[in-house]
Design a protein around this motif. Structure first.
Motif, PDB file in Angstrom:
ATOM      1  N   GLU A 350       0.787  -1.194  -0.200  1.00  0.00           N
ATOM      2  CA  GLU A 350       0.016  -0.111  -0.091  1.00  0.00           C
ATOM      3  C   GLU A 350       0.823   1.447  -0.073  1.00  0.00           C
ATOM      4  O   GLU A 350       0.507   2.345  -0.292  1.00  0.00           O
ATOM      5  CB  GLU A 350      -1.122  -0.008   1.047  1.00  0.00           C
ATOM      6  CG  GLU A 350      -0.383  -0.189   2.465  1.00  0.00           C
ATOM      7  CD  GLU A 350      -0.114  -1.650   2.940  1.00  0.00           C
ATOM      8  OE1 GLU A 350      -0.244  -1.753   4.306  1.00  0.00           O
ATOM      9  OE2 GLU A 350      -0.107  -2.402   2.122  1.00  0.00           O
ATOM     10  N   ASP A 351       2.142   1.151   0.258  1.00  0.00           N
ATOM     11  CA  ASP A 351       3.253   2.265   0.288  1.00  0.00           C
ATOM     12  C   ASP A 351       3.630   2.401  -1.141  1.00  0.00           C
ATOM     13  O   ASP A 351       4.122   3.425  -1.572  1.00  0.00           O
ATOM     14  CB  ASP A 351       4.005   2.101   1.455  1.00  0.00           C
ATOM     15  CG  ASP A 351       3.827   2.118   2.774  1.00  0.00           C
ATOM     16  OD1 ASP A 351       2.834   2.730   2.874  1.00  0.00           O
ATOM     17  OD2 ASP A 351       4.480   1.497   3.527  1.00  0.00           O
ATOM     18  N   LYS A 354      -1.577   2.295  -4.882  1.00  0.00           N
ATOM     19  CA  LYS A 354      -3.099   2.380  -4.256  1.00  0.00           C
ATOM     20  C   LYS A 354      -4.068   1.964  -5.322  1.00  0.00           C
ATOM     21  O   LYS A 354      -3.703   2.267  -6.616  1.00  0.00           O
ATOM     22  CB  LYS A 354      -3.253   3.851  -3.771  1.00  0.00           C
ATOM     23  CG  LYS A 354      -2.329   4.267  -2.661  1.00  0.00           C
ATOM     24  CD  LYS A 354      -2.383   5.613  -2.008  1.00  0.00           C
ATOM     25  CE  LYS A 354      -1.810   5.666  -0.900  1.00  0.00           C
ATOM     26  NZ  LYS A 354      -0.301   5.513  -0.933  1.00  0.00           N
ATOM     27  N   ASP A 357      -4.433   3.272  -9.179  1.00  0.00           N
ATOM     28  CA  ASP A 357      -3.403   3.945  -9.718  1.00  0.00           C
ATOM     29  C   ASP A 357      -3.006   3.379 -11.148  1.00  0.00           C
ATOM     30  O   ASP A 357      -3.424   2.171 -11.429  1.00  0.00           O
ATOM     31  CB  ASP A 357      -2.040   3.796  -8.751  1.00  0.00           C
ATOM     32  CG  ASP A 357      -1.876   4.462  -7.551  1.00  0.00           C
ATOM     33  OD1 ASP A 357      -2.733   5.454  -7.589  1.00  0.00           O
ATOM     34  OD2 ASP A 357      -1.022   4.272  -6.789  1.00  0.00           O
TER      35      ASP A 357
END
Length: 655
Positions: A350-351, A354, A357
């Motif tokens: 998730e970093d 997302k 995207d």
């Protein structure tokens, strides 16, 4: 949705042009009207807009006088015109592009050094004419053929020391070809790459787009040199190129059979015109296609065929603990394993991405039977990095990385996950230095060698630091002047002074200029690594020597003394020199007084060193001041034996 027009990112105003327009608009508002000599920039629309704002145009500099304000155009102006305007009392707002200003200084400096300035560019262009006016005997060549002709005219030309610069908008190939001839034939040639980075980027991008499209459109004023060069470059890559000034010149016929077109614009083209041309081109190409596609055709076009080893772009639809699901517009379901998402095992999905995207990936495997495709972002990222690394060799790009380890014979730098070996000789450190001290440092380097098959990459930090040092040195020498102040660093020390780095160039501070106090060695007041505030006493640009000072000559030590002490005052002084007849003592830095041998003690002594030593601090009474000769008499005895008769004759001041 299919892209009909590819617009160059660098199209339109460059920094220098935008700065000139902004300065003109602001000056017009502040002065309620000003002048420009000729066109401020090569764009009729912009010049007309400036006229409406109160920036009037004149071709006669002699008609302007005191009270008038004139904007100097971005291309620069003839030096004699600038001098005349100053004599006439005209207020000048210099909107000359900073890059052009730099070339003016280089040309003038070359001639001062006894070198022949050579300018590669269009002889009649305003910028080139302006550059040539900054020296008495310039040579202007429009390309390699003119250079060859000059060399053939007289064999002695080959022995002439030359400094080569170029017009900021010169085609790089033209400049480099001319330079190669000069470098090969001339025994003493120096080159300055003065092609504007923005111009080079614009030309490179235009060439790249032109090679991908059916039609290429170049927007810009027909008097603009950089627009003309863009058109020439595009014509080498694309068979159909059109140069226009605005959207009104576009014709539907020009886009017949065109499915995708390219668009770029010269540095003097405002964004509004580019936007209008872009919209018109898009509509013309759509109209030229001449038919509506059926629903079935659109559906078939929307379904991609996936092939292992290809790149594919999709939209992230879900993130689970084990994978990232991606819609790539194909019949197969596509996903990325977490291990194929990033090189960093600690990174959280998730970093990195997302839901929603857009993500570009590499197809690892396609299973048509079970209806899924395995993707990898990590491999595509690695592939892109390798491509960037390989391109960096050709383009001599400066990259940034972190030193990760000391290796046999050098260090290893991580550049976007790629291990780059830097030999000790290219580390930028002195021979024998402890390279382990560089670990974890961020460094800039150039790639010098790549072997992708063996995964071997070699780089050089030194080439970047040397270039930066040379640039810093040129900056210092271009702007140095007597009296100028610098904040420098002590680099080395000798018995007679210290060498101070003032920005890539070392200057020497003689021991006599280090302090008003008497000192025997520089180490009494500074050490290597100290920061010193210095100023230029003198310099020799030809011999590359600079004399610096630290003492503030605006403050006279004798005036400081006279403002602080009078006859009868007691001062705490430092013994600086012992003589047979007495001792000299520093009262304030730069002012010494004499303690006669008879005034050192309350008894008779054979020599001063029986009582005093150099460096010793003692209290002494000021018994006499000779303002004319700037001499001071001191007495320790007067404090030890106050009963001594005042009538006793004062010992004379000696040196």
């Amino acid at each position: 949705m299919r892209e009909h027009v590819i617009l160059a990112e660098s199209a339109g105003f460059c920094y220098g042009v935008q700065r000139a327009v902004d300065l003109a608009q602001r000056t017009a508002e502040e002065t309620r009207g000003c002048w420009m000599l000729g066109d401020l920039i090569h764009n009729a629309h912009v010049v007309e807009d400036l006229a409406r704002r109160g920036v009037r145009k004149t071709a006669d500099a002699g008609a302007l006088g005191k009270g008038d304000t004139v904007i100097i155009r971005s291309h620069g102006e003839l030096k004699e015109v600038l001098d005349a305007l100053e004599e006439q009392g005209v207020a000048c707002v210099n909107a000359t592009c900073p890059n052009v200003c730099r070339i003016q200084k280089l040309v003038a400096q070359a001639e001062q050094e006894g070198r022949q300035p050579v300018i590669i560019g269009e002889p009649h262009h305003p910028e080139v004419r302006g550059l040539a006016s900054w020296c008495a005997h310039p040579l202007v060549f429009d390309g390699p053929e003119a250079v060859k002709m000059w060399l053939a005219e007289n064999p002695k030309n080959r022995e002439t020391p030359v400094t080569v610069v170029s017009q900021t908008t010169c085609i790089r190939e033209l400049f480099e070809t001319s330079w190669k001839i000069i470098k090969k034939e001339c025994t003493n040639a120096k080159k300055f790459d003065t092609i504007c980075n923005a111009t080079h980027k614009r030309q490179t991008e235009a060439a790249s787009i032109a090679g991908k499209v059916d039609v290429m459109v170049v927007v810009g004023d027909r008097k603009s040199a950089n627009t003309k060069h863009l058109t020439e470059i595009c014509m080498r890559r694309c068979p159909r190129v059109l140069q226009i000034e605005n959207a009104d010149e576009l014709s539907p016929d020009f886009f017949d059979g065109c499915s995708v077109a390219g668009l770029t614009a010269g540095a003097s083209t405002p964004a509004g015109i580019i936007k209008e041309v872009y919209a018109t081109m898009s509509e013309e190409i759509k109209a030229a296609e001449g038919k509506e596609e059926s629903f079935e055709e659109l559906l078939n076009q929307s379904i991609k065929t996936l092939n292992t080893g290809e790149k594919v772009t999709g939209i992230v639809t879900a993130i689970t603990p084990t994978e990232v699901q991606v819609d790539v517009g194909a019949k197969q379901a596509a996903y990325i394993k977490l291990s194929e998402l990033s090189d960093d095992p600690t990174a959280k999905p998730e970093d990195i991405v997302k839901v929603g995207d857009e993500i570009e990936t590499y197809i690892v495997r396609v299973n048509d039977v079970e209806g899924y495709a395995e993707l990898s972002k990590k491999r595509l990222d690695a592939q892109k990095v390798w491509e960037n690394i390989e391109n960096a060799v050709e383009e001599k790009t400066v990259l940034e990385g972190t030193v990760t380890e000391e290796n046999k014979g050098g260090i290893v730098v991580s550049v976007k996950g790629i291990r780059v070996f830097v030999p000790a000789s290219q580390s930028g450190q002195p021979r024998g230095a402890d390279l382990s001290a560089m670990i974890k440092q961020k460094v800039q380097l150039r790639i010098t060698e790549v072997n992708r098959a063996r995964r071997r990459v070699v780089g050089s930090i030194r080439s970047v630091t040397d270039e930066a040092r040379r640039a810093a040195q040129e900056e210092v020498w271009n702007n140095i002047e007597v009296g100028k102040h610098y904040t420098g660093t002590v680099k080395s020390m000798t018995s007679y002074g210290v060498f101070v780095d003032i920005g890539g160039v070392d200057g020497m501070v003689h021991i006599s200029e280090l302090s008003w106090s008497r000192i025997k060695t520089p180490s009494e007041v500074c050490k290597v690594g100290d920061t010193l505030e210095v100023y230029v006493i003198g310099f020799d640009a030809e011999k590359r020597k600079i004399s610096l000072g630290v003492k503030d000559h605006s403050v006279e030590p004798w005036d400081v003394f006279m403002g602080k002490y009078s006859v009868g005052d007691v001062a705490n002084v430092r013994i600086v020199k012992l003589m047979t007849f007495g001792a000299f003592a520093e009262v304030v830095p730069g002012v010494d007084g004499l303690i006669h041998i008879s005034q050192i003690a309350d008894r008779r002594i054979e020599k001063p060193e029986d009582v005093l030593s150099e460096g010793q601090m003692v209290d002494a009474k000021i018994t006499a001041i000779d303002e004319e000769k700037k001499k001071i008499s001191l007495s320790i005895r007067a404090l030890l034996a106050p009963a001594v008769e005042e009538a006793e004759e004062e010992a004379p001041v000696e040196e």
